[in-house]
Scaffold this motif. Structure first.
Motif, PDB file in Angstrom:
ATOM      1  N   ILE A  16     -13.908  25.696  26.340  1.00  0.00           N
ATOM      2  CA  ILE A  16     -12.970  25.154  27.331  1.00  0.00           C
ATOM      3  C   ILE A  16     -13.596  24.005  28.123  1.00  0.00           C
ATOM      4  N   SER A  17     -14.898  23.863  28.038  1.00  0.00           N
ATOM      5  CA  SER A  17     -15.602  22.879  28.854  1.00  0.00           C
ATOM      6  C   SER A  17     -15.316  21.429  28.471  1.00  0.00           C
ATOM      7  N   PRO A  18     -15.343  21.045  27.184  1.00  0.00           N
ATOM      8  CA  PRO A  18     -15.115  19.637  26.846  1.00  0.00           C
ATOM      9  C   PRO A  18     -13.803  19.060  27.377  1.00  0.00           C
ATOM     10  N   PRO A  19     -12.648  19.756  27.231  1.00  0.00           N
ATOM     11  CA  PRO A  19     -11.432  19.181  27.801  1.00  0.00           C
ATOM     12  C   PRO A  19     -11.502  19.005  29.315  1.00  0.00           C
ATOM     13  N   MET A  20     -12.160  19.931  30.002  1.00  0.00           N
ATOM     14  CA  MET A  20     -12.254  19.838  31.457  1.00  0.00           C
ATOM     15  C   MET A  20     -13.037  18.602  31.884  1.00  0.00           C
ATOM     16  N   TYR A  21     -14.145  18.334  31.202  1.00  0.00           N
ATOM     17  CA  TYR A  21     -14.926  17.141  31.531  1.00  0.00           C
ATOM     18  C   TYR A  21     -14.168  15.869  31.159  1.00  0.00           C
ATOM     19  N   GLY A  22     -13.484  15.895  30.020  1.00  0.00           N
ATOM     20  CA  GLY A  22     -12.697  14.728  29.627  1.00  0.00           C
ATOM     21  C   GLY A  22     -11.605  14.417  30.631  1.00  0.00           C
ATOM     22  N   MET A  23     -10.908  15.444  31.098  1.00  0.00           N
ATOM     23  CA  MET A  23      -9.864  15.257  32.094  1.00  0.00           C
ATOM     24  C   MET A  23     -10.437  14.738  33.404  1.00  0.00           C
ATOM     25  N   LEU A  24     -11.592  15.275  33.800  1.00  0.00           N
ATOM     26  CA  LEU A  24     -12.206  14.854  35.059  1.00  0.00           C
ATOM     27  C   LEU A  24     -12.518  13.359  35.027  1.00  0.00           C
ATOM     28  N   ILE A  25     -13.041  12.872  33.927  1.00  0.00           N
ATOM     29  CA  ILE A  25     -13.344  11.449  33.814  1.00  0.00           C
ATOM     30  C   ILE A  25     -12.071  10.617  33.906  1.00  0.00           C
ATOM     31  N   ASP A  26     -11.014  11.045  33.227  1.00  0.00           N
ATOM     32  CA  ASP A  26      -9.735  10.331  33.303  1.00  0.00           C
ATOM     33  C   ASP A  26      -9.203  10.304  34.737  1.00  0.00           C
ATOM     34  N   GLU A  27      -9.301  11.435  35.406  1.00  0.00           N
ATOM     35  CA  GLU A  27      -8.771  11.538  36.768  1.00  0.00           C
ATOM     36  C   GLU A  27      -9.551  10.656  37.745  1.00  0.00           C
ATOM     37  N   ILE A  28     -10.859  10.625  37.587  1.00  0.00           N
ATOM     38  CA  ILE A  28     -11.678   9.789  38.473  1.00  0.00           C
ATOM     39  C   ILE A  28     -11.399   8.314  38.213  1.00  0.00           C
ATOM     40  N   GLU A  29     -11.220   7.928  36.959  1.00  0.00           N
ATOM     41  CA  GLU A  29     -10.868   6.543  36.649  1.00  0.00           C
ATOM     42  C   GLU A  29      -9.545   6.164  37.302  1.00  0.00           C
TER      43      GLU A  29
END
Length: 287
Positions: free
Chosen positions: A160-173
């Motif tokens: 479950i970790s990879p999608p969470m990190y991917g989303m976090l990067i998108d959200e911060i951008e």
């Protein structure tokens, strides 16, 4: 992947689709087995729903030292920025989170007591390990440091970790595009590791000799082993309130006790996206 900030109002993420976890149980009949499908869903933080679940996971993350902080205040601060970070649930939005990931701006919130106390704690712990020596100066420099907090229930799959990190990067951008205060110079990830230590349940034996501690480092979060490869600094630290009784209490049907330690990973912002991509390559299930 669609940015989670633009997902539908019900809070369900547009992408990725819910994951399924299949578990087979042993049986004396080779043709007889049980199948359990678990669907994971990603949601924004919701202050009306997620306070208790977030607070519980924060307590797990900081372990015995959680009592040193205003965990309720820290949970409120996380929930005050619902479009940054994710929760993972299995029974719909209205239930407690099984996992979460978020990032807080340490400089932006430096005057808020829950984060000011946590920053003081992090600084003190970093000073206890030479490998973390760069962190105290960075935190006092006025730079925009993103504090990454992530925890999940012990039996949650690491996939479950990879999608969470991917989303976090998108959200911060997206937040930076909207002129919100998330343009970080560094990310500081707070996590946990552990060593196995010989059980010392026998009081007389405890008085006679010290238990033998295994020097092997184990990760509660497998992604930390990937993240540290991109780190400017990383290392473990002892919890303030830890003692040998804790290891026995975490022994759980095995010969060795578990001695948890705090763990920090400092990553320059320019390397964070590559680190998150590497997590995906390491942990994503095969197609």
């Amino acid at each position: 992947m669609a940015k989670k900030r633009s997902r539908e109002a019900d809070g369900a993420t547009e992408a990725p689709a819910p994951d399924k976890m299949v578990e087979d149980s042993d049986s004396s009949d080779d043709d007889d087995f049980d199948m359990v499908n678990v669907e994971f869903e990603w949601f924004n933080f919701d202050p009306e729903i997620d306070f208790h679940g977030t607070k519980s996971l924060l307590r797990q993350l900081f372990d015995v030292d959680a009592a040193l902080f205003d965990i309720s205040g820290l949970a409120d601060l996380i929930l005050s920025q619902p479009t940054i970070g994710s929760t993972v649930k299995v029974d719909g939005k209205g239930t407690d989170a099984y996992a979460f990931l978020t990032a807080l701006n340490l400089h932006e919130h430096r005057e808020k007591k829950p984060l000011a106390d946590l920053t003081k704690y992090i600084t003190a712990k970093a000073k206890s390990n030479e490998a973390l020596a760069a962190i105290p100066d960075l935190l006092s420099s006025g730079k925009q440091v993103g504090l990454v907090l992530s925890e999940r229930l012990i039996n949650m799959p690491s996939e479950i970790s990879p999608p969470m990190y991917g989303m976090l990067i998108d959200e911060i951008e997206a937040a930076v595009e909207d002129k919100e205060p998330y343009e970080f110079s560094h990310y500081l990830i707070i996590s946990k590791t552990y060593h196995e230590i010989e059980s010392k349940l026998d009081v007389e034996e405890r008085k006679r000799k010290k238990g033998k501690q295994d020097s092997t480092l184990f990760y509660f979060h497998p992604e930390d082993e990937v993240l540290q490869k991109y780190a400017a600094a990383y290392g473990s630290y002892d919890f303030t309130k830890i003692d040998e009784a804790i290891a026995d209490s975490k022994r759980a049907f095995q010969e060795m006790g578990v001695m948890p330690r705090g763990f920090m990973i400092l990553i320059e912002a320019s390397k964070f996206a590559d680190a998150a991509k590497a997590i995906g390559e390491y942990l994503s299930p095969p197609a």
